[in-house]
Write a protein that holds these residues in place. Sequence first.
Motif, PDB file in Angstrom:
ATOM      1  N   HIS A 213       0.839  -1.201   0.000  1.00 36.73           N
ATOM      2  CA  HIS A 213       0.000   0.000   0.000  1.00 36.73           C
ATOM      3  C   HIS A 213       0.875   1.253   0.000  1.00 36.73           C
ATOM      4  O   HIS A 213       1.735   1.424   0.862  1.00 36.73           O
ATOM      5  CB  HIS A 213      -0.910   0.016   1.226  1.00 36.73           C
ATOM      6  N   SER A 214       0.656   2.135  -0.998  1.00 33.00           N
ATOM      7  CA  SER A 214       1.347   3.424  -1.056  1.00 33.00           C
ATOM      8  C   SER A 214       0.266   4.485  -1.217  1.00 33.00           C
ATOM      9  O   SER A 214      -0.644   4.305  -2.038  1.00 33.00           O
ATOM     10  CB  SER A 214       2.293   3.480  -2.250  1.00 33.00           C
ATOM     11  N   ARG A 215       0.378   5.554  -0.457  1.00 33.92           N
ATOM     12  CA  ARG A 215      -0.656   6.600  -0.558  1.00 33.92           C
ATOM     13  C   ARG A 215      -0.544   7.307  -1.915  1.00 33.92           C
ATOM     14  O   ARG A 215       0.542   7.731  -2.307  1.00 33.92           O
ATOM     15  CB  ARG A 215      -0.484   7.609   0.577  1.00 33.92           C
ATOM     16  N   GLU A 216      -1.682   7.419  -2.568  1.00 36.93           N
ATOM     17  CA  GLU A 216      -1.673   7.982  -3.922  1.00 36.93           C
ATOM     18  C   GLU A 216      -1.285   9.448  -3.948  1.00 36.93           C
ATOM     19  O   GLU A 216      -0.784   9.948  -4.950  1.00 36.93           O
ATOM     20  CB  GLU A 216      -3.041   7.772  -4.584  1.00 36.93           C
ATOM     21  N   ASP A 217      -1.520  10.152  -2.821  1.00 36.94           N
ATOM     22  CA  ASP A 217      -1.216  11.588  -2.819  1.00 36.94           C
ATOM     23  C   ASP A 217       0.232  11.858  -2.400  1.00 36.94           C
ATOM     24  O   ASP A 217       0.633  13.006  -2.242  1.00 36.94           O
ATOM     25  CB  ASP A 217      -2.179  12.340  -1.900  1.00 36.94           C
ATOM     26  N   ASP A 218       1.039  10.798  -2.218  1.00 34.28           N
ATOM     27  CA  ASP A 218       2.447  10.995  -1.834  1.00 34.28           C
ATOM     28  C   ASP A 218       3.307  10.896  -3.098  1.00 34.28           C
ATOM     29  O   ASP A 218       3.450   9.805  -3.666  1.00 34.28           O
ATOM     30  CB  ASP A 218       2.864   9.932  -0.816  1.00 34.28           C
TER      31      ASP A 218
END
Length: 341
Positions: A213-218
């Motif tokens: 999981h990687s935050r899309e806004d990062d």
Amino acid sequence: VAPDERLGWAVVGLGDFALNQILPAFANSTHSRLAGLVSGNADKARQIAQQYGVAESGIYSYDNFDEISDNDDIDIVYIILPNALHEEFTVRGAQAGKHVLCEKPMAPTVEACQRMIEACRDNDRKLMIAYREQFEPHNLAAIKAIREGMVGDVNLLSVNAGVSLDPEAPSAQWRLNKALAGGGSLYDIGIYALNASRYLLGEEPTQVFARIHSREDDPRFAQVEDNVAFQLIFPNGAVANCTSSYSTPKNNEASVFGTKAWLRMAPLSNYYNHWLIVDDGNQRIEPSIQEISQFAAEMDHLSRCVQDDTAPHASGEEGMQDVRIIRAIYESAATGEMVSI
Ligand code: NDP
């Protein structure tokens, strides 16, 4: 051994890890000495050569690296480049007649690892992957305690690795670039959790299951992953729960839960200041263990393997096995399925 009997090493890539950990560690070596520097920055190489007493004739660029074959003062090259460059310089090093220590992760793909193993074998050179914590005394004490049955049958492991990756740091430029890094936190630091699970248990996992999981806004994670949770299933039934992240303060730790006791290392894979406890529910043992330079120990191990013509402890196959499992972790995260190895 006497200074003139120590094997000559060339360090390839003068970045953060090479400059701050490896070059100073030659002072603690007993079988290895710094004899060469390979860099894309000639001014930096000259300045570092002066600082460490390396002869002008021991300085190379990436372009003229192959001329190192003519330098009898250099026996071993230590590849400390971005991950995707490990293959090229391991192969060129072996073809130049030098033994190779290569940083982890060995390479982005299993096929690249295979080519590295073949190049070293074809040129009759030794290849070792720089798993420094396999030479670290707290880790060695934990392995011994587990092998001697101190914790009983191991059922569960929990192994975690995290750092906060600053996108402005020079090395973030390649770490966040998939073509140069191979992947994200998993290749860079999750590999410590993976490798530790394998050496603590002394077995190879047969199945993996993973979520990424990687935050899309990062914006850091346009190409590579941030958070990884993976589970390794071992043939004796043990399960390892592992994580890696680029979004936590620096941490790395391992807990091993057996039928008789649990064992904990925190940190597990720092450069210094390790900590080990064993607790059977009634009594806690905190053995007093002397810290050493893992870097000097691993370099001296390879020097001795070359001198004695023995096989290095952390072989190319060992490095390739981690890459094989990493690829299975990505496959599991992509498919949502358990993947057999
Ligand atoms: P850095 O970015 O700090 O250093 C990498 C060096 O590689 C650069 O300084 C540069 O040296 C050289 N280089 C050559 N081509 C490139 C390129 N295209 N982009 C960027 N650099 C290039 O990285 P690290 O020192 O942190 O990591 C290097 C390797 O060491 C990695 O494989 C990493 O996984 C491993 N590592 C292992 C650790 C361990 O504990 N075992 C800890 C940290 C890293 P120059 O200017 O001399 O040409």
